[in-house]
Design an enzyme around this catalytic site. Sequence first.
Site, mmCIF file in Angstrom:
data_model
loop_
_atom_site.group_PDB
_atom_site.id
_atom_site.type_symbol
_atom_site.label_atom_id
_atom_site.label_comp_id
_atom_site.label_asym_id
_atom_site.label_seq_id
_atom_site.Cartn_x
_atom_site.Cartn_y
_atom_site.Cartn_z
ATOM 1 N N ASN A 1 26.696 20.257 25.157
ATOM 2 C CA ASN A 1 26.483 21.002 23.902
ATOM 3 C C ASN A 1 25.196 20.472 23.283
ATOM 4 O O ASN A 1 25.174 19.357 22.765
ATOM 5 C CB ASN A 1 27.679 20.781 22.966
ATOM 6 C CG ASN A 1 27.441 21.361 21.582
ATOM 7 O OD1 ASN A 1 26.522 22.157 21.381
ATOM 8 N ND2 ASN A 1 28.272 20.968 20.624
ATOM 9 N N LYS B 1 23.668 21.544 20.697
ATOM 10 C CA LYS B 1 23.586 21.679 19.236
ATOM 11 C C LYS B 1 22.209 22.251 18.849
ATOM 12 O O LYS B 1 21.672 23.091 19.546
ATOM 13 C CB LYS B 1 23.882 20.343 18.564
ATOM 14 C CG LYS B 1 25.167 19.708 19.104
ATOM 15 C CD LYS B 1 25.648 18.561 18.285
ATOM 16 C CE LYS B 1 26.858 17.940 18.976
ATOM 17 N NZ LYS B 1 27.570 16.997 18.158
ATOM 18 N N HIS C 1 33.935 24.672 17.197
ATOM 19 C CA HIS C 1 33.439 23.285 17.152
ATOM 20 C C HIS C 1 33.656 22.732 15.743
ATOM 21 O O HIS C 1 33.465 23.448 14.752
ATOM 22 C CB HIS C 1 31.956 23.238 17.536
ATOM 23 C CG HIS C 1 31.484 21.841 17.793
ATOM 24 N ND1 HIS C 1 31.183 20.980 16.767
ATOM 25 C CD2 HIS C 1 31.307 21.144 18.937
ATOM 26 C CE1 HIS C 1 30.831 19.806 17.279
ATOM 27 N NE2 HIS C 1 30.889 19.887 18.604
ATOM 28 N N GLU D 1 31.919 20.928 13.912
ATOM 29 C CA GLU D 1 30.770 21.018 12.995
ATOM 30 C C GLU D 1 30.724 22.390 12.342
ATOM 31 O O GLU D 1 30.376 22.521 11.164
ATOM 32 C CB GLU D 1 29.473 20.692 13.762
ATOM 33 C CG GLU D 1 29.381 19.200 14.046
ATOM 34 C CD GLU D 1 28.475 18.817 15.212
ATOM 35 O OE1 GLU D 1 27.692 19.656 15.687
ATOM 36 O OE2 GLU D 1 28.582 17.650 15.646
ATOM 37 N N GLU E 1 38.460 17.335 20.845
ATOM 38 C CA GLU E 1 37.342 16.562 20.301
ATOM 39 C C GLU E 1 37.757 15.900 18.991
ATOM 40 O O GLU E 1 37.648 16.522 17.919
ATOM 41 C CB GLU E 1 36.149 17.480 20.043
ATOM 42 C CG GLU E 1 35.614 18.144 21.289
ATOM 43 C CD GLU E 1 34.116 18.410 21.174
ATOM 44 O OE1 GLU E 1 33.380 17.874 22.005
ATOM 45 O OE2 GLU E 1 33.694 19.097 20.248
ATOM 46 N N GLY F 1 29.581 12.130 18.114
ATOM 47 C CA GLY F 1 28.262 11.645 17.684
ATOM 48 C C GLY F 1 28.303 10.289 17.000
ATOM 49 O O GLY F 1 27.328 9.886 16.367
ATOM 50 N N SER G 1 31.501 11.373 22.169
ATOM 51 C CA SER G 1 30.764 10.185 22.615
ATOM 52 C C SER G 1 30.989 9.862 24.094
ATOM 53 O O SER G 1 31.051 8.693 24.474
ATOM 54 C CB SER G 1 31.101 8.975 21.730
ATOM 55 O OG SER G 1 30.688 9.223 20.396
HETATM 56 C C1 PEP Z 1 30.131 17.459 20.663
HETATM 57 O O1 PEP Z 1 29.385 17.736 19.747
HETATM 58 O O2 PEP Z 1 30.859 18.347 21.133
HETATM 59 C C2 PEP Z 1 30.159 16.097 21.163
HETATM 60 C C3 PEP Z 1 31.153 15.749 21.903
HETATM 61 O O3 PEP Z 1 29.117 15.290 20.788
HETATM 62 P P1 PEP Z 1 28.855 13.772 21.283
HETATM 63 O O4 PEP Z 1 29.094 13.735 22.781
HETATM 64 O O5 PEP Z 1 27.446 13.498 20.917
HETATM 65 O O6 PEP Z 1 29.839 12.907 20.572
#
Ligand code: PEP
Length: 245
Positions: free
Chosen positions: A8, A10, A91, A93, A161, A167, A206
């Site tokens: 992803n 972003k 997601h 976010e 998630e 992040g 992460s």
């Molecule tokens: C994400 O935004 O879906 C995500 C998992 O980000 P990160 O791997 O940077 O934590």
Amino acid sequence: MRKLIVGNWKMNGSLASLAEIDAIAQAGQDYPKVDVGLALPATLIAPAAAHAGGLIIGAQDVHARPSGAFTGSLSAAMLCEAGARLTIVGHSERRAMQGETDADVQAKAMAGLAAGLHVILCVGETLAEREAGHAESVVASQLELSLPGDADPAKLAIAYEPIWAIGTGKVASVADVAAMHAAIRAKLAELTGPRAAQFRLLYGGSVTADNAPGLLATADVDGALVGGASLTAANFVPIIAAAAL
Ligand code: PEP
């Protein structure tokens, strides 16, 4: 079950990133047993799709409606026309920043599926919800309210998630991931009956080359949704390799 690894990106990347996308597409060919995708900014979908090879190019969101007065939004048909084969919906976010509800997420998932897109439906709890012991009930409720009842497991994957792991560099423990993915599978059985076993369950939060082997070897972890570590082939390809083990 074939593992699915999706990056992803972003709001990152530009036309200058096409070389990196090419590098990921090339390297992905060394792992034919793994499905690999990138959910890109909308501006990169068409140019990336033009030379993606087996790499699945996707979007990060889709509007629920086919057309109309929705300034700034893109329909599933528009994404398909640009070359997308996949979209993320729900997601955290977007849930947090755009106020998307479970009902919105379900409508987006249905629109994506109806247009023939693969859909990755994201669920996950906040740190406060986990600390209060509500993680599994929060995720179960998100699934109940956002999963299209007739979803085809070949076209829809669930990404767990945990919001506190996105992040932040804080990865969920293998034990916590195993417990949550088992709970998700059980909830899917309640919602979809015998189809439940066929949905791919991705972990996201992460994920890196270092923790991917342990996470991807965990029961009921059928892939990963990867943010930061998907931006370069150097960081992303070892995660794809871990899925091939
Ligand atoms: C994400 O935004 O879906 C995500 C998992 O980000 P990160 O791997 O940077 O934590």
